[in-house]
Design an enzyme around this catalytic site. Structure first.
Site, short mmCIF file in Angstrom:
data_model
loop_
_atom_site.label_atom_id
_atom_site.label_comp_id
_atom_site.label_asym_id
_atom_site.label_seq_id
_atom_site.Cartn_x
_atom_site.Cartn_y
_atom_site.Cartn_z
CB CYS A 129 50.56 35.64 47.16
SG CYS A 129 49.49 34.40 46.42
CG HIS A 264 51.01 38.74 44.66
ND1 HIS A 264 51.66 37.75 43.96
CD2 HIS A 264 49.77 38.27 44.89
CE1 HIS A 264 50.83 36.73 43.80
NE2 HIS A 264 49.68 37.03 44.34
CG ASN A 295 48.56 34.73 41.48
OD1 ASN A 295 49.61 34.47 42.05
ND2 ASN A 295 47.49 35.14 42.13
O1 UT7 Z 1 47.29 35.64 44.71
C1 UT7 Z 1 46.50 35.61 45.88
C2 UT7 Z 1 45.56 36.73 45.88
N1 UT7 Z 1 44.56 36.52 44.87
C3 UT7 Z 1 43.92 37.56 44.37
O2 UT7 Z 1 44.22 38.67 44.75
C4 UT7 Z 1 42.80 37.31 43.38
C5 UT7 Z 1 41.66 38.24 43.67
N2 UT7 Z 1 40.46 38.04 42.87
C6 UT7 Z 1 40.42 38.29 41.54
O3 UT7 Z 1 41.42 38.62 40.94
C7 UT7 Z 1 39.08 38.27 40.86
O4 UT7 Z 1 38.07 38.10 41.83
C8 UT7 Z 1 38.92 37.17 39.76
C9 UT7 Z 1 39.82 37.52 38.58
C10 UT7 Z 1 39.29 35.82 40.35
C11 UT7 Z 1 37.48 37.13 39.26
O5 UT7 Z 1 37.09 38.40 38.78
P1 UT7 Z 1 35.77 39.09 39.31
O6 UT7 Z 1 35.66 40.34 38.60
O7 UT7 Z 1 35.84 39.15 40.82
O8 UT7 Z 1 34.66 38.07 38.84
P2 UT7 Z 1 33.38 37.59 39.63
O9 UT7 Z 1 33.71 36.39 40.42
O10 UT7 Z 1 32.75 38.76 40.32
O11 UT7 Z 1 32.44 37.20 38.43
C12 UT7 Z 1 31.91 38.19 37.52
C13 UT7 Z 1 31.11 37.50 36.45
C14 UT7 Z 1 30.06 36.54 36.99
O12 UT7 Z 1 28.95 36.56 36.09
P3 UT7 Z 1 27.63 37.40 36.42
O13 UT7 Z 1 27.13 36.87 37.70
O14 UT7 Z 1 28.12 38.83 36.52
O15 UT7 Z 1 26.77 37.14 35.24
C15 UT7 Z 1 30.74 35.19 36.92
O16 UT7 Z 1 29.82 34.14 36.77
O17 UT7 Z 1 31.98 36.71 35.64
C16 UT7 Z 1 31.56 35.34 35.68
N3 UT7 Z 1 32.77 34.51 35.70
C17 UT7 Z 1 33.41 34.13 34.62
N4 UT7 Z 1 33.17 34.33 33.31
C18 UT7 Z 1 34.04 33.81 32.43
C19 UT7 Z 1 33.44 34.07 36.80
N5 UT7 Z 1 34.53 33.39 36.42
C20 UT7 Z 1 34.53 33.42 35.07
C21 UT7 Z 1 35.40 32.89 34.10
N6 UT7 Z 1 35.12 33.13 32.81
N7 UT7 Z 1 36.51 32.21 34.44
#
Ligand code: UT7
Length: 339
Positions: A129, A264, A295
């Site tokens: 990226c 980005h 993305n």
């Molecule tokens: O381009 C290269 C660089 N990439 C980035 O910069 C991406 C960076 N990361 C992110 O943008 C975020 O980490 C994501 C958008 C990928 C995920 O968001 P998050 O707020 O970090 O989610 P998380 O992994 O902390 O999950 C939060 C909650 C969890 O549930 P509990 O444990 O709080 O009950 C997950 O199980 O959301 C749940 N979850 C989902 N729910 C619905 C994780 N993925 C999903 C999903 N749909 N797809």
């Protein structure tokens, strides 16, 4: 020093003109197929609300069979060349940033050069990226040292080829597309110093899950990209604003002199956190192309700039701060004059 090495030293010290470089044209190509959240949520047990709230994504584009890496790059490059007012024969180098060209070798860039009837220097760079901003930095240096008059820089991805559509952590994020810029010689400075770096200690937090050798020897099928989302999120939120500040300092300007912020497009929450940390004035236009494009890794910054110019959201000739960051973990940032 021998006569030969004296000649070499003097050729090197006197033969390099130092001049300026600027982005003279940008263009973008978005695949035809629009994929709204509703189409992907069932496979990953998610919802439209969750995806919008956690990432800012409403829809993304998925490339079809006729929208390959070279085709999309050409369709992005054509308007960029037109804006720059140059022909394919004027291109002195083609630099392509991509992680989804499916050949280990040769690079994609020679094929793109060939498309424009050019036999110019042509090579790919793999900085995920951050690839586009690496390309702009390299192109700027090539132009400033007289190595090239016009460099075509393309960021292009078909990330869907390497995405596991059942993976909750990545299936909703990645999209496809291409963005292009022409970097040309200029009478006035148009591209600030590039601030860049990497952190190999975090090499595995976004990566192709298996090496090609593993895929082959263990009969693993097809590799996909995995991401430790929270780790990358924290690194981007806390690590990238200081890099952006250094790019501003290196360009000799302060945040309130910017006319656009084009980071980005990884996650709208990362963008919002960076705006706060950089203390950007409220009226500075900020790229939020992620809502409709997802993305697209190396393509995201030129695609976002192209949209902002087309919608007349940013002034031609104004100053934009752009910063790419991602797998590596690699990053690169610079201030550029908007073409
Ligand atoms: O381009 C290269 C660089 N990439 C980035 O910069 C991406 C960076 N990361 C992110 O943008 C975020 O980490 C994501 C958008 C990928 C995920 O968001 P998050 O707020 O970090 O989610 P998380 O992994 O902390 O999950 C939060 C909650 C969890 O549930 P509990 O444990 O709080 O009950 C997950 O199980 O959301 C749940 N979850 C989902 N729910 C619905 C994780 N993925 C999903 C999903 N749909 N797809």
């Amino acid at each position: 020093m021998s006569a030969t090495s004296k000649g070499f030293a003097s050729a090197l010290s006197s033969g390099i003109p130092t001049r300026h470089a600027r982005i003279s044209g940008v263009g973008g190509y978005r695949p035809k197929r629009i994929v709204p959240n509703a189409e992907i949520v069932d496979r990953i047990n998610s919802s439209d609300e969750w995806i919008r709230e956690r990432s800012g994504i409403i829809e993304r584009r998925w490339a079809g069979p006729d929208e390959g890496i070279i085709e999309m790059s050409a369709w992005a490059a054509e308007p960029a060349l037109a804006m720059a007012g140059i022909e394919g024969s004027d291109i002195d180098a083609v630099v392509m940033a991509t992680v989804s060209w499916p050949y280990q070798t040769p690079a994609a860039a020679p094929l793109l050069a060939e498309h424009f009837g050019s036999k110019a220097a042509a090579f790919d760079i793999s900085a995920a990226c951050a690839g586009y901003c690496h390309g702009i930095g390299l192109a700027s240096d090539m132009v400033r040292t007289g190595r090239a008059d016009n460099v075509l820089v393309v960021g292009v991805e078909r990330l869907t080829d390497f995405t596991d559509k059942d993976d909750r952590g990545t299936a909703f994020i990645f999209g496809d597309g291409a963005g292009a810029a022409v970097v040309s010689a200029s009478d006035t400075p148009g591209i600030g110093p590039t601030i860049w770096g990497s952190d190999g200690a975090q090499w595995d937090v976004i990566s192709q899950r298996e090496s090609w050798i593993d895929v082959h020897e263990k009969d693993l099928g097809w590799p996909t990209i995995g991401m430790a989302g929270q780790t990358v999120f924290r690194w981007a939120v806390w690590g990238m604003a200081p890099v952006a500040k250094r790019a501003l300092e290196a360009a000799g300007i302060s945040a309130d002199q910017l006319d656009a912020f084009i980071p980005h497009q990884a996650n709208v929450r990362i963008i919002d956190a960076m705006i706060k940390q950089l203390k950007l004035p409220e009226d500075i236009p900020v790229a939020r192309d992620i809502a409709y494009t997802g993305n697209t890794s190396a393509a995201s910054i030129p695609l976002a700039m192209e949209r902002m110019i087309r919608h007349e959201e940013i002034p031609r000739g104004g100053l934009a701060l752009q910063i790419g960051f991602g797998a590596g973990l690699a990053y690169a940032a610079q201030v550029v004059v908007i073409p």
